[in-house]
Motif scaffolding. Sequence first.
Motif, short mmCIF file in Angstrom:
data_model
loop_
_atom_site.label_atom_id
_atom_site.label_comp_id
_atom_site.label_asym_id
_atom_site.label_seq_id
_atom_site.Cartn_x
_atom_site.Cartn_y
_atom_site.Cartn_z
N GLN A 102 -15.27 34.57 -17.57
CA GLN A 102 -15.49 35.34 -16.34
C GLN A 102 -16.89 35.91 -16.31
O GLN A 102 -17.32 36.54 -17.26
CB GLN A 102 -14.47 36.47 -16.24
CG GLN A 102 -14.70 37.29 -14.99
CD GLN A 102 -13.44 37.94 -14.49
OE1 GLN A 102 -12.36 37.59 -14.89
NE2 GLN A 102 -13.60 38.90 -13.62
N THR A 113 -9.69 33.63 -11.39
CA THR A 113 -10.81 33.28 -12.26
C THR A 113 -10.32 32.45 -13.44
O THR A 113 -9.16 32.51 -13.82
CB THR A 113 -11.51 34.54 -12.80
OG1 THR A 113 -10.56 35.32 -13.52
CG2 THR A 113 -12.09 35.36 -11.67
N MET A 161 -22.13 30.75 -11.85
CA MET A 161 -20.73 30.97 -11.50
C MET A 161 -20.37 29.90 -10.47
O MET A 161 -21.06 29.76 -9.46
CB MET A 161 -20.55 32.37 -10.91
CG MET A 161 -19.13 32.66 -10.49
SD MET A 161 -18.85 34.38 -9.97
CE MET A 161 -20.23 34.74 -8.92
N SER A 202 -18.35 38.78 -11.19
CA SER A 202 -17.71 37.83 -10.28
C SER A 202 -16.87 38.54 -9.22
O SER A 202 -16.89 38.16 -8.05
CB SER A 202 -16.86 36.81 -11.04
OG SER A 202 -15.86 37.44 -11.79
#
Length: 195
Positions: A138, A134, A92, A142
């Motif tokens: 995703q 975002t 991420m 997150s």
Amino acid sequence: MNNSKIAIIGDGVFTEFVLSTSLKQVDSNTSKFIVFSENQNRLNELRESHNINTTSDPKNLADASVVLLALQSRDAEKIVPKIKNEISSSAMVMSVVDHWKISRLEEIFPTQAVIRVEVTPAIINADGVITYVTGSKQAVDSDIFIQMIFSRLGKVFRAESEEEFERIGNVFLAATVASNQVIKSMIRGAINAGL
């Protein structure tokens, strides 16, 4: 994400804020953090003051689950091309780089979940406001991770679109400038009044 390795790209003030608050949040488990910079002196300072891992070798970022781009835009232009191919496709990627839109982040990191983050200066006192948005991919957790990292800095809000995110950022900027002017004005007034 409890066992995630967190890579912070950059060695500036925002990196210091994140380290100071996040290390408290994760019970001072410093083995989770690695800071990347090309400035060896600064890496030495960060390693000594926060007891974290540091590196100037992009290959050491490969096993990070979370990558935070804590850079000014001019530095990001130079550094991100050097590290992007070493970032795991499942990582991420969060960014505080000014003016780097989601579309640009997704072009650079096409397989990763990307997130833009904006903060107010009051994060210093844990009274800040943090907003994020975002990208199209995703990461499952997150939202949880953003809350975990940034909740110690103030209130955290998720923007529903990048347009909303940028409008909020403009309000942050206007409020910061206005506060600065009020403080300067009060100081000048106090000096002029002989205080």
